[in-house]
Each structure stands twice: as C-alpha cells, then as structure tokens.
Design an enzyme around this catalytic site. Structure first.
Site, PDB file in Angstrom:
ATOM      1  N   SER A 282       0.848  -1.199   0.000  1.00 29.03           N
ATOM      2  CA  SER A 282       0.000   0.000   0.000  1.00 29.03           C
ATOM      3  C   SER A 282       0.887   1.254   0.000  1.00 29.03           C
ATOM      4  CB  SER A 282      -0.888   0.008   1.247  1.00 29.03           C
ATOM      5  OG  SER A 282      -0.083   0.219   2.399  1.00 29.03           O
TER       6      SER A 282
ATOM      7  N   ASP B 172      -1.503  -1.638  -3.804  1.00 25.49           N
ATOM      8  CA  ASP B 172      -2.864  -1.662  -3.260  1.00 25.49           C
ATOM      9  C   ASP B 172      -3.368  -0.218  -3.115  1.00 25.49           C
ATOM     10  OD1 ASP B 172      -5.120  -2.825  -2.059  1.00 25.49           O
ATOM     11  OD2 ASP B 172      -4.250  -2.694  -0.048  1.00 25.49           O
TER      12      ASP B 172
ATOM     13  N   ASP C 256      -7.176   3.384  -7.481  1.00 20.09           N
ATOM     14  CA  ASP C 256      -8.433   3.535  -6.736  1.00 20.09           C
ATOM     15  C   ASP C 256      -8.912   4.977  -6.880  1.00 20.09           C
ATOM     16  OD1 ASP C 256     -10.555   3.725  -5.085  1.00 20.09           O
ATOM     17  OD2 ASP C 256      -9.564   2.913  -3.295  1.00 20.09           O
TER      18      ASP C 256
ATOM     19  N   GLU D  75     -11.546   0.267  -9.407  1.00 23.30           N
ATOM     20  CA  GLU D  75     -12.650   0.076  -8.445  1.00 23.30           C
ATOM     21  C   GLU D  75     -13.862   0.913  -8.831  1.00 23.30           C
ATOM     22  OE1 GLU D  75     -11.618  -0.009  -4.290  1.00 23.30           O
ATOM     23  OE2 GLU D  75     -13.624   0.613  -3.651  1.00 23.30           O
TER      24      GLU D  75
ATOM     25  N   HIS E  25     -12.916  -2.211   5.188  1.00 25.51           N
ATOM     26  CA  HIS E  25     -11.558  -2.427   5.691  1.00 25.51           C
ATOM     27  C   HIS E  25     -11.532  -2.432   7.216  1.00 25.51           C
ATOM     28  CE1 HIS E  25     -10.568  -0.806   1.569  1.00 25.51           C
ATOM     29  NE2 HIS E  25      -9.893  -1.933   1.607  1.00 25.51           N
ATOM     30  N   GLY E  26     -10.555  -3.121   7.784  1.00 24.74           N
ATOM     31  CA  GLY E  26     -10.334  -3.061   9.223  1.00 24.74           C
ATOM     32  C   GLY E  26     -11.030  -4.170   9.997  1.00 24.74           C
TER      33      GLY E  26
ATOM     34  N   GLY F 229     -11.398  -5.798   1.786  1.00 20.86           N
ATOM     35  CA  GLY F 229     -11.969  -5.848   3.134  1.00 20.86           C
ATOM     36  C   GLY F 229     -12.444  -7.231   3.545  1.00 20.86           C
TER      37      GLY F 229
ATOM     38  N   ASN G 164      -8.668  -9.808  -0.646  1.00 18.07           N
ATOM     39  CA  ASN G 164      -7.664  -8.992   0.045  1.00 18.07           C
ATOM     40  C   ASN G 164      -7.707  -9.180   1.559  1.00 18.07           C
ATOM     41  OD1 ASN G 164      -7.274  -7.930  -2.483  1.00 18.07           O
ATOM     42  ND2 ASN G 164      -7.517  -5.794  -1.873  1.00 18.07           N
TER      43      ASN G 164
ATOM     44  N   ASP H 212      -5.545  -8.061   5.025  1.00 16.87           N
ATOM     45  CA  ASP H 212      -4.504  -7.313   5.726  1.00 16.87           C
ATOM     46  C   ASP H 212      -4.719  -7.387   7.235  1.00 16.87           C
ATOM     47  OD1 ASP H 212      -2.625  -5.547   6.644  1.00 16.87           O
ATOM     48  OD2 ASP H 212      -3.389  -3.785   5.608  1.00 16.87           O
TER      49      ASP H 212
HETATM   50  P1  13P Z   1      -8.995  -6.080   5.522  1.00 17.06           P
HETATM   51  O1  13P Z   1      -8.903  -4.834   6.327  1.00 17.06           O
HETATM   52  O2  13P Z   1     -10.314  -6.753   5.700  1.00 17.06           O
HETATM   53  O3  13P Z   1      -7.872  -7.026   5.786  1.00 17.06           O
HETATM   54  O4  13P Z   1      -8.925  -5.671   3.965  1.00 17.06           O
HETATM   55  C1  13P Z   1      -7.686  -5.420   3.343  1.00 17.06           C
HETATM   56  C2  13P Z   1      -7.819  -4.813   1.997  1.00 17.06           C
HETATM   57  O5  13P Z   1      -8.874  -4.750   1.393  1.00 17.06           O
HETATM   58  C3  13P Z   1      -6.591  -4.263   1.398  1.00 17.06           C
HETATM   59  O6  13P Z   1      -6.838  -3.624   0.190  1.00 17.06           O
HETATM   60  O1  G3H Z   2      -6.911  -1.270   2.248  1.00 16.19           O
HETATM   61  C1  G3H Z   2      -6.050  -0.916   3.024  1.00 16.19           C
HETATM   62  C2  G3H Z   2      -5.032  -1.902   3.447  1.00 16.19           C
HETATM   63  O2  G3H Z   2      -5.473  -2.613   4.556  1.00 16.19           O
HETATM   64  C3  G3H Z   2      -3.714  -1.214   3.654  1.00 16.19           C
HETATM   65  O3  G3H Z   2      -3.714  -0.484   4.840  1.00 16.19           O
HETATM   66  O4  G3H Z   2      -2.988   1.766   4.047  1.00 16.19           O
HETATM   67  O5  G3H Z   2      -2.795   1.106   6.465  1.00 16.19           O
HETATM   68  O6  G3H Z   2      -1.286   0.091   4.743  1.00 16.19           O
HETATM   69  P1  G3H Z   2      -2.627   0.714   5.033  1.00 16.19           P
HETATM   70 ZN    ZN Z   3      -8.688  -2.608   0.068  1.00 16.86          ZN
END
Ligand code: 13P
Ligand code: G3H
Ligand code: ZN
Length: 316
Positions: free
Chosen positions: A48, A81, A103, A133, A177-178, A209, A251, A253
């Site tokens: 990212s 990303d 994006d 997207e 996300h999150g 997400g 995805n 994270d």
């Molecule tokens: P999560 O926060 O659900 O892991 O999603 C990550 C994501 O979409 C990164 O682009």
């Molecule tokens: O979609 C976001 C990813 O989880 C990346 O998160 O921007 O904090 O690295 P970040």
């Molecule tokens: Zn994402």
C-alpha cells in the site's frame, strides 16, 4: 517467479481465489513467502502507499526481488494496493511491480473512468496490469472515508471496463476495511456479484476488506492487555462462493495485523524480562506462515501452484 495478476486470474477464474496479502516489513515478507510455499499456493503481495512510506519504497521493492531469489518455488504478483495516479505511475516505472490498483472510486464516475484509463494506458505499455474500483467500501479506503456502503452498480460495469480497459474490477458488496465490518450479521451482497458476473462473464472481480477477524484471535489479544471491542469480520467459508461468482482476488490485511499483535502481546506478557526483538520476531514469522497456510486452504488456492505455473508457462 513474478507474474501478473492477470496470469494468476486466468488460472483461478471460477475455481478458487488468490490470496492478496498486505505486508510492510521483513518479518511479514518471510512469513508470507514461507506460508505460501509450504501451502503450494500462487499469491499476491500487496504494497500500500502506507507500506511504501513506512520505511522506504525501495526497501520493499528490493525485498520482493530478493524473496523471488530465496524462494524459487514461489509464483506471485507484486501489486500496488489502493494507488492514486501518481503512485501508480511510480510503480509502473519501478520495474518491480507486475500489477497496480488505481483507486479513483471516490471520484465522480467520468473522472474515475478518465484517471483509470490514463493509468491503464501507461501500465499496458509496460506489460503491467491494472485493477480498478467501482463503488465504495464503507469506512476508510486509504485516504478517503465513506460514511455508508456505496455498492457497485451492475449497470455501470460494462461501460466502465470497456472505456478504461482495466484488467480486473474491485466491487463494493458490503465488506469494509479493518476489524469492525459488521454490527450485526454479516451482509454480503452476493446478488450484486451475480449480476456483475452476468454482465462481465469471465472477467476477474476483486473483494477488498475480506479479513475474518477471528474471535479467538481477538480474545487472546484482549486477554494479553488489548482492548479491541466489537470486532467482526467476513465468514471465510464464503470465499469459495465468491470465487464461483467471478471473484479471483481476496484482500487480507487486518487478520495478519492481528497475528502480529497477538504474538507480541503474549510474548511480552509472558516474558517481561526479554528485550531481543528477534525472539518474538521468530515466533511471528512462524505463526504468520501458519496463518497463510490456513487461509490458502479456505481460498482454495492451496496446492494449485504447480498447475498454475504450468498454465502460465503454456500461455506465455
Ligand atoms: P482487511 O482490512 O479486511 O484485511 O482488507 C484489506 C484490503 O482490502 C486491502 O486492500
Ligand atoms: O486497504 C487498506 C489496506 O489494509 C492497507 O492499509 O494503508 O494502512 O497500509 P494501510
Ligand atoms: Zn482494500
């Protein structure tokens, strides 16, 4: 072997989804490659803007090239990303990324089309592929926050893909996300995916997400001093259903961040006298590799790498 996401998607389409994992540092890189090689899965490394700014973008790029040498069995794409136009152009010029995500989903439709098209033209000129997207995930997406889900409109997808020439499409179907994705039951709009698949048969779709935020993991973090309340993620048993509906990239994270947090909280709780960063680091790399192994089994990507490599070689 660094390949494009397009090559990976051509093998996966309709059968399984490729895990797209975000990493920021050396320990995550080692655990990620170990786990994917052990589970014999093709995979996507996601970097990212935040990751590129955390230490130095060149450090991450060098790690990808080095990992390619250390793990000759690995078949993977190096993917930006949630890029903006400037970062996409930088990654396209780097010689390391095989795939970028532009994006521009927070812009009005026509602007999203124009920005995405500029990135696609620059990327394709160098053999790099592009994820775009349509729609917006609720919550934070890199620098932009949406108060509510803006679901992808199936009636827009054919026009968007034909005008931009993008190679895959991230769709908003109710994930976010999150660690706090749903307040009640999870509500994933697979009906929207089905409509999109009907309009774009064979076209690779992407689910952002998609961390599962395992309750057991959150409980262990909280038992070791954490305070993560009300966390909820995506039911991983739904991944294969998404794959059947055209999703080729999922995805993840947050789940990896939870592994890191659990390992380090438990380590320092149980061994307060310790201060060598390599001690929890070694545990983390193993635990992260185990986590990747399990995730790939749920995505259906485990044990696909030999077939995927042969397929990619044959279709070069
Ligand atoms: P999560 O926060 O659900 O892991 O999603 C990550 C994501 O979409 C990164 O682009
Ligand atoms: O979609 C976001 C990813 O989880 C990346 O998160 O921007 O904090 O690295 P970040
Ligand atoms: Zn994402």
């Amino acid at each position: 072997m660094i390949v494009t996401t397009k090559q990976l998607f051509a093998h996966a389409y309709g059968k399984y989804a490729i895990g797209a994992y975000n990493i920021n540092n050396l320990e995550q890189t080692m655990g990620l490659f170990e786990g994917n090689v052990r589970s014999k899965a093709p995979f996507i490394v996601q970097l990212s803007k935040g990751a590129r700014n955390y230490t130095h973008k060149l450090m991450l790029e060098a790690m990808m090239q080095t990992a390619d040498k250390i793990f000759p069995e690995a078949v993977f794409a190096v993917h930006l990303d949630h890029g903006d136009e400037k970062t996409c152009m930088d990654c396209i010029a780097s010689g390391v990324y095989s795939s970028v995500m532009i994006d521009a989903s927070a812009f009005p439709y026509e602007e999203n089309v124009a920005i995405t098209k500029r990135v696609v033209d620059a990327a394709h000129a160098k053999g790099i592929v592009v994820e775009a997207e349509l729609g917006q995930l609720k919550g934070v997406e890199e620098d932009v926050t949406a108060a509510e889900h803006v679901y992808t409109k199936p009636e827009e997808v054919v026009d968007f893909v034909s005008k931009t020439g993008c190679d895959s499409l991230a769709c908003a179907i109710g994930t976010s996300h999150g660690a706090f994705k749903f307040s009640g039951d999870q509500k994933l709009r697979y009906d929207i995916l089905e409509e999109i698949q009907k309009k774009l048969p064979g076209f690779p779709l992407v689910m952002h997400g998609s961390s599962s935020v395992p309750p057991g993991e959150v409980a262990r973090i909280n038992a070791a001093g954490g305070a993560i309340k009300g966390a909820k993620g995506v039911d991983a048993t739904q991944f294969l259903g998404a794959a059947k509906r055209g999703v080729t990239k999922i995805n993840i994270d947050t789940d990896g961040r939870l592994v890191w947090t659990r390992v380090h909280r438990e380590f320092f709780r149980d061994k307060p006298e310790k201060f060598d960063l390599r001690d929890p680091g070694k545990i983390f790399m193993k635990e992260y590799a185990d986590f990747i192994y399990e995730k790939n089994c749920l995505l259906g990507s485990a044990y696909q790498v030999d077939d995927a490599r042969a397929f990619i070689e044959k279709n070069k």
